[in-house]
Design an enzyme around this catalytic site. Structure first.
Site, PDB file in Angstrom:
ATOM      1  N   ARG A 146       0.861  -1.178   0.000  1.00  0.00           N
ATOM      2  CA  ARG A 146       0.000   0.000   0.000  1.00  0.00           C
ATOM      3  C   ARG A 146       0.901   1.232   0.000  1.00  0.00           C
ATOM      4  O   ARG A 146       2.048   1.169   0.476  1.00  0.00           O
ATOM      5  CB  ARG A 146      -0.889   0.014   1.247  1.00  0.00           C
ATOM      6  N   LYS A 170      -2.183  -2.779   8.024  1.00  0.00           N
ATOM      7  CA  LYS A 170      -3.370  -2.315   8.741  1.00  0.00           C
ATOM      8  C   LYS A 170      -3.507  -3.058  10.066  1.00  0.00           C
ATOM      9  O   LYS A 170      -3.252  -4.251  10.148  1.00  0.00           O
ATOM     10  CB  LYS A 170      -4.625  -2.541   7.885  1.00  0.00           C
ATOM     11  N   HIS A 240      -2.781   2.116  -6.491  1.00  0.00           N
ATOM     12  CA  HIS A 240      -3.388   0.850  -6.076  1.00  0.00           C
ATOM     13  C   HIS A 240      -3.394  -0.157  -7.227  1.00  0.00           C
ATOM     14  O   HIS A 240      -3.427  -1.363  -6.984  1.00  0.00           O
ATOM     15  CB  HIS A 240      -4.808   1.096  -5.573  1.00  0.00           C
ATOM     16  N   ARG A 243      -0.515  -2.502  -6.957  1.00  0.00           N
ATOM     17  CA  ARG A 243      -0.766  -3.557  -5.963  1.00  0.00           C
ATOM     18  C   ARG A 243      -1.669  -4.641  -6.546  1.00  0.00           C
ATOM     19  O   ARG A 243      -1.426  -5.838  -6.361  1.00  0.00           O
ATOM     20  CB  ARG A 243      -1.408  -2.921  -4.733  1.00  0.00           C
ATOM     21  N   HIS A 266      -4.302  -9.048   3.610  1.00  0.00           N
ATOM     22  CA  HIS A 266      -5.751  -9.033   3.789  1.00  0.00           C
ATOM     23  C   HIS A 266      -6.114  -9.901   4.988  1.00  0.00           C
ATOM     24  O   HIS A 266      -5.758 -11.077   5.037  1.00  0.00           O
ATOM     25  CB  HIS A 266      -6.465  -9.589   2.553  1.00  0.00           C
ATOM     26  N   TYR A 275     -10.067 -11.683  -7.050  1.00  0.00           N
ATOM     27  CA  TYR A 275      -9.152 -12.255  -8.036  1.00  0.00           C
ATOM     28  C   TYR A 275      -9.486 -13.702  -8.406  1.00  0.00           C
ATOM     29  O   TYR A 275      -8.759 -14.319  -9.173  1.00  0.00           O
ATOM     30  CB  TYR A 275      -7.714 -12.215  -7.495  1.00  0.00           C
TER      31      TYR A 275
END
Length: 301
Positions: A146, A170, A240, A243, A266, A275
């Site tokens: 990110r 995150k 993005h 990524r 994630h 995906y």
């Protein structure tokens, strides 16, 4: 309870107790300020006055000009705010607890083809600025970071010998991301020839500009828009997109979806499942290749 007091308590919770990243806190503040302004405009000053219909009316208004993804982010902030308040003040009812999120489309975000990337990386010269900017894009794509992770990357997170980055993503979750030789070589080139001379203080940040200051997210976004325009690529390509390209090319190279989930950081596999159509295409191709071969063998016999 006064809404402003509840808001201040919640932001303090995010900063001090949950120790959220600054970017996350700022995102919560932006969203909640929009929500609180709506409440104020409608004469609502206390938490006890907020009921489910008010929250739903706000969300309906908000969704007139925003996407489902933005709506879900807003709803998440509102739910967190009310849940925290109710936890500390049980007499107050949670008006958002039963509200469900918005359905998002499952389309794959814009990504770069391998030819796009070759064109992009070949467009940089060997000036200090050229080396600096190329390294930014090499790391963004080659490690699937990110932009916020790239801008806060420090030298002690980089392990050249082991060919890995230790990324704090995150929720301050750490993940290990491998680095390809081409990425390592570019990073060392920048570190030895450019960063060394730009370093004016003892910062541990890996990416610094010519003034020795941190590389900003705005700079990265502007850089990519400029290079995409110069190279004549799809104008929708963004930071993005690099990524997404990382994830897409991994899956095209027969990586497992769970591995891609880990590398992207994630927490929920559902986030990575945009995906899955790539995996489905690969399975179909493998199926056709095998069974067409079987049929052909039978015909020959």
């Amino acid at each position: 309870m006064n809404i402003k007091e509840a808001y201040d308590d919640y932001i303090m919770q995010l900063k001090v107790i949950e120790n959220k990243f600054l970017n996350t806190i700022e995102s919560y503040q932006r969203n909640l300020n929009v929500y609180l302004k709506y409440l104020k405009d409608h004469g609502i000053t206390d938490m006890e006055q907020i009921h489910v219909q008010i929250v739903e009316n706000f969300l309906m208004m908000y969704m007139d000009t925003h996407s489902a993804a933005s709506g879900n982010q807003m709803l998440s902030c509102i739910k967190g705010f009310h849940a925290y308040t109710v936890l500390n003040h049980p007499t107050i009812k949670d008006p958002a607890v039963s509200i469900r999120g918005f359905q998002q489309s499952k389309h794959l975000p814009v990504y770069c083809t391998k030819q796009d990337l070759e064109t992009l990386f070949a467009s940089f010269d060997q000036s200090d600025k050229g080396i600096y900017e190329k390294t930014i894009l090499e790391v963004l794509y080659g490690c699937g970071l990110r932009v916020s992770e790239l801008c806060t990357l420090t030298t002690n997170q980089i392990h050249y010998d082991q060919k890995i980055l230790r990324i704090h993503g995150k929720g301050d979750k750490e993940r290990i991301v491998p680095m390809a030789d081409v990425c390592i070589n570019q990073m060392k080139l920048y570190q030895d020839l450019v960063r060394r001379q730009w370093l004016t203080n003892r910062t541990a940040l890996f990416f610094i500009n010519a003034k020795g200051k941190a590389c900003s997210r705005q700079y990265v976004h502007t850089l990519i828009k400029r290079k995409v325009r110069e190279c004549g690529l799809d104008p929708r390509i963004s930071a993005h997109s690099l990524r997404h390209s990382f994830a897409t090319h991994l899956l095209e190279g027969e990586s497992d979806l769970r591995i891609v989930q880990e590398l992207l950081g994630h927490s929920d596999i559902q986030t990575t499942q945009i995906y899955t159509h790539i995996q489905n295409q690969r399975l179909t191709k493998a199926y056709d290749t095998y069974f067409n071969g079987v049929s052909k063998t039978k015909e020959d016999n």
